[in-house]
Design a protein around this motif. Structure first.
Motif, PDB file in Angstrom:
ATOM      1  N   VAL A   8       0.708  -1.224   0.004  1.00  0.00           N
ATOM      2  CA  VAL A   8      -0.294  -0.079   0.203  1.00  0.00           C
ATOM      3  C   VAL A   8       1.205   1.205  -0.380  1.00  0.00           C
ATOM      4  CG1 VAL A   8      -1.923   1.131   1.357  1.00  0.00           C
ATOM      5  CG2 VAL A   8      -2.040  -1.511   1.584  1.00  0.00           C
ATOM      6  N   LEU A   9       0.402   1.810  -1.435  1.00  0.00           N
ATOM      7  CA  LEU A   9       1.383   3.655  -0.973  1.00  0.00           C
ATOM      8  C   LEU A   9       0.359   4.138  -0.474  1.00  0.00           C
ATOM      9  CD1 LEU A   9       3.892   5.703  -1.709  1.00  0.00           C
ATOM     10  CD2 LEU A   9       3.098   4.563  -4.020  1.00  0.00           C
ATOM     11  N   ALA A  35       5.083   4.529   3.667  1.00  0.00           N
ATOM     12  CA  ALA A  35       3.953   5.860   3.845  1.00  0.00           C
ATOM     13  C   ALA A  35       4.963   6.917   3.431  1.00  0.00           C
ATOM     14  CB  ALA A  35       4.406   5.804   5.469  1.00  0.00           C
ATOM     15  N   SER A  36       4.235   8.267   2.884  1.00  0.00           N
ATOM     16  CA  SER A  36       5.506   9.158   2.166  1.00  0.00           C
ATOM     17  C   SER A  36       4.402  10.480   2.546  1.00  0.00           C
ATOM     18  CB  SER A  36       5.202   9.367   0.767  1.00  0.00           C
ATOM     19  OG  SER A  36       3.804   9.221   0.306  1.00  0.00           O
ATOM     20  N   SER A  37       5.454  11.811   2.683  1.00  0.00           N
ATOM     21  CA  SER A  37       4.874  12.850   2.716  1.00  0.00           C
ATOM     22  C   SER A  37       6.048  13.764   2.626  1.00  0.00           C
ATOM     23  CB  SER A  37       4.564  13.158   3.897  1.00  0.00           C
ATOM     24  OG  SER A  37       6.306  13.498   4.756  1.00  0.00           O
ATOM     25  N   ASP A  62       6.858  15.930 -10.801  1.00  0.00           N
ATOM     26  CA  ASP A  62       6.804  14.814 -11.402  1.00  0.00           C
ATOM     27  C   ASP A  62       7.720  13.792 -11.008  1.00  0.00           C
ATOM     28  OD1 ASP A  62       4.241  16.182 -12.647  1.00  0.00           O
ATOM     29  OD2 ASP A  62       5.575  16.706 -14.701  1.00  0.00           O
ATOM     30  N   GLU A  63       8.771  14.534 -10.851  1.00  0.00           N
ATOM     31  CA  GLU A  63      10.304  13.588 -10.957  1.00  0.00           C
ATOM     32  C   GLU A  63      10.259  12.976  -9.299  1.00  0.00           C
ATOM     33  OE1 GLU A  63      14.905  14.386 -10.694  1.00  0.00           O
ATOM     34  OE2 GLU A  63      14.001  16.071 -10.380  1.00  0.00           O
ATOM     35  N   VAL A  68       9.562   7.522  -6.739  1.00  0.00           N
ATOM     36  CA  VAL A  68       8.655   6.944  -5.135  1.00  0.00           C
ATOM     37  C   VAL A  68       8.442   6.137  -5.902  1.00  0.00           C
ATOM     38  CG1 VAL A  68       7.550   6.683  -3.780  1.00  0.00           C
ATOM     39  CG2 VAL A  68       8.907   8.976  -3.650  1.00  0.00           C
ATOM     40  N   VAL A  69       7.790   5.576  -7.250  1.00  0.00           N
ATOM     41  CA  VAL A  69       6.740   4.551  -7.552  1.00  0.00           C
ATOM     42  C   VAL A  69       7.865   3.496  -7.772  1.00  0.00           C
ATOM     43  CG1 VAL A  69       4.676   4.397  -9.163  1.00  0.00           C
ATOM     44  CG2 VAL A  69       4.562   5.593  -8.306  1.00  0.00           C
TER      45      VAL A  69
END
Length: 207
Positions: A8-9, A35-37, A62-63, A68-69
């Motif tokens: 899960v992203l 987990a991202s921020s 965009d970068e 991250v993906v």
């Protein structure tokens, strides 16, 4: 066993917000949680917990989104669920708000979600499997004074979610909208700070 866990992203996982709470909930269900921020500093407690893979992610870049993906897919082999939670609460009278603040709100709340969706859909479509969850707001259908920009951005997110659901169904990708009501979180505190730091707002004079 790792292969059986859902990856899960989640965007917008700063402490004190919905994303942070969702990260803990998914982890409690045995999911692999990314987990991202925008800053790891806002997720310090998650970074020290082995259940989370913490990433700095700016949804207006965009970068940053692409990197991250790619990192998540390289590390875990897949993204099963994307939760678009990152958002900002732009407050103030519409006639006086700086256009830059309005544009920023739409860039985060609407285009940020679009960037994430465009980044993960090719991967999910190739697997014929995936789920996208967009965090909307009850404000989209019940707007209040001083929240016009936020409500408009969430209304846009609601609309694109409904369209996306039909477009992605043939690819085995399920799209869900969550529209919370009043939630105790830090988003209002951040919005108030940002409002106070704006250049002095022009007062409209009655003619």
């Amino acid at each position: 066993m790792e292969d059986q866990k859902q990856t899960v992203l989640i965007t917008g996982c700063s402490q004190g917000g919905i994303g942070h709470a969702l990260a803990h909930e998914f982890a409690s269900k045995g999911c692999i949680v990314v987990a991202s921020s925008r800053s790891k500093r806002t997720m310090a407690d998650l970074e020290n917990d082995s259940r989370f893979f913490v990433q700095e992610l700016d949804v207006v870049s965009d970068e940053s989104v692409e990197n991250v993906v790619a990192n998540v897919i390289e590390k875990f082999g897949r993204i099963d669920i994307l939760v678009n939670n990152a958002g900002v609460l732009c407050i103030g009278p519409l006639a006086e708000l700086p256009l830059s603040a309005i544009q920023n709100a739409f860039d985060v709340n609407v285009f940020g979600a679009m960037r994430m969706i465009q980044a993960v859909v090719p991967h999910m479509a190739a697997r014929k499997k995936g789920k996208i969850v967009n965090i909307g707001s009850i404000g989209a259908v019940s707007p209040a004074p001083w929240t016009s920009v936020y409500c408009a951005s969430k209304s846009s997110l609601h609309s694109l979610t409904d369209t996306l659901r039909s477009e992605l169904h043939p690819f085995g990708i399920h799209v869900t909208l969550v529209a919370p009501g009043a939630i105790k979180s830090n988003i209002a505190n951040v919005a108030a700070d940002n409002y106070n730091q704006m250049p002095e707002l022009e007062t409209i004079q009655a003619i």
